[in-house]
Design a protein around this motif. Structure first.
Motif, short mmCIF file in Angstrom:
data_model
loop_
_atom_site.label_atom_id
_atom_site.label_comp_id
_atom_site.label_asym_id
_atom_site.label_seq_id
_atom_site.Cartn_x
_atom_site.Cartn_y
_atom_site.Cartn_z
N VAL A 1 0.85 -2.71 -6.71
CA VAL A 1 1.88 -2.91 -5.26
C VAL A 1 2.58 -1.50 -5.83
O VAL A 1 3.39 -0.16 -5.35
CB VAL A 1 2.57 -3.73 -5.50
CG1 VAL A 1 4.06 -3.27 -4.43
CG2 VAL A 1 2.30 -4.87 -5.08
N ASP B 1 0.47 1.87 -4.64
CA ASP B 1 0.70 1.75 -2.92
C ASP B 1 1.87 2.58 -2.51
O ASP B 1 2.62 2.44 -2.26
CB ASP B 1 0.54 0.49 -2.79
CG ASP B 1 0.14 0.32 -1.28
OD1 ASP B 1 -0.37 1.90 -0.59
OD2 ASP B 1 -0.19 -0.76 -0.38
N ARG C 1 3.33 1.26 0.54
CA ARG C 1 4.40 -0.01 -0.10
C ARG C 1 5.88 0.35 -0.86
O ARG C 1 6.73 -0.76 -1.15
CB ARG C 1 3.74 -1.01 -0.61
CG ARG C 1 2.59 -1.17 -0.03
CD ARG C 1 2.07 -2.70 -0.37
NE ARG C 1 2.78 -3.54 0.47
CZ ARG C 1 2.28 -4.73 0.40
NH1 ARG C 1 2.13 -5.25 -0.62
NH2 ARG C 1 2.65 -5.78 1.03
N GLU D 1 8.79 -0.39 0.80
CA GLU D 1 9.37 -2.19 0.71
C GLU D 1 9.72 -2.81 -0.84
O GLU D 1 10.61 -3.58 -0.36
CB GLU D 1 8.22 -2.82 0.82
CG GLU D 1 7.49 -2.53 2.37
CD GLU D 1 5.95 -3.55 2.72
OE1 GLU D 1 5.94 -4.46 2.23
OE2 GLU D 1 4.88 -2.08 3.06
N LEU E 1 6.36 -8.87 -2.77
CA LEU E 1 5.31 -8.06 -2.83
C LEU E 1 4.45 -8.86 -3.90
O LEU E 1 3.05 -9.05 -2.80
CB LEU E 1 5.13 -6.65 -2.31
CG LEU E 1 6.66 -6.24 -1.51
CD1 LEU E 1 6.51 -5.13 -1.98
CD2 LEU E 1 5.34 -6.59 -0.25
N THR F 1 5.08 -7.99 4.16
CA THR F 1 5.73 -7.49 3.95
C THR F 1 6.76 -8.94 3.94
O THR F 1 7.39 -9.36 4.49
CB THR F 1 6.19 -6.60 5.40
OG1 THR F 1 5.08 -7.32 6.56
CG2 THR F 1 5.74 -5.46 5.13
#
Length: 151
Positions: free
Chosen positions: A18, A21, A24, A27, A139, A147
């Motif tokens: 995570v 990325d 992401r 997020e 996540l 999401t």
């Protein structure tokens, strides 16, 4: 200095996936209203993400640069917010049985934030980190392709 931790259900590799990325980032990070890939290949040292923070009618642009990257273990970032200065954000991943202890350590480096650093700012950062770690855990624990709904 604001340090906060959270035990995340999942191996460090899942947490790292995570963090690594670039798509992401928005997020799990609290603050930016939008982000995009900057220079380099995230999260290699020197790579960056550009972001926007909206505070009422103000739209502040900033850049976050990777300063230290030890895949699966450590990510240290410098968030640079123009005239507001910059901050160091260190994220450490520690295996904890089958799970991961995630430790976030943030403090201002330059600019007004560094000069005016006090316990009130640290209290604000603690609240921000609580939300950020909650998003990150969601996540990781919910798996790929899901999401997190922002509060």
């Amino acid at each position: 200095m604001a340090v906060r931790h959270r035990l995340v259900t999942g191996a460090p590799e899942k947490v790292w996936a995570v963090l690594a990325d670039v798509d992401r980032y928005g997020e799990w990070v609290v603050g930016p209203s939008g982000s995009e890939q900057g220079d380099g290949d995230w999260p290699q040292i020197g790579s960056s993400i550009r972001y926007t923070v909206e505070l009422g009618p103000l739209r502040l642009k900033g850049t976050t640069v990777v300063r230290i990257c030890r895949p699966g273990r450590q990510l240290e970032l410098e968030a640079m917010s123009g005239w507001l200065g910059s901050a160091r954000i260190a994220i450490e991943l520690r295996p904890w049985a089958a799970d991961t202890l995630v430790i976030v350590d943030e403090h201002p480096l330059r600019g007004p934030g560094g000069m005016l650093h006090n316990s009130l700012l640290d209290a604000f950062l603690q609240l921000r980190h609580r939300s950020m770690l909650s998003r990150l855990a969601s996540l990781v624990e919910e798996g790929p392709g899901r999401t997190v709904t922002r509060p």
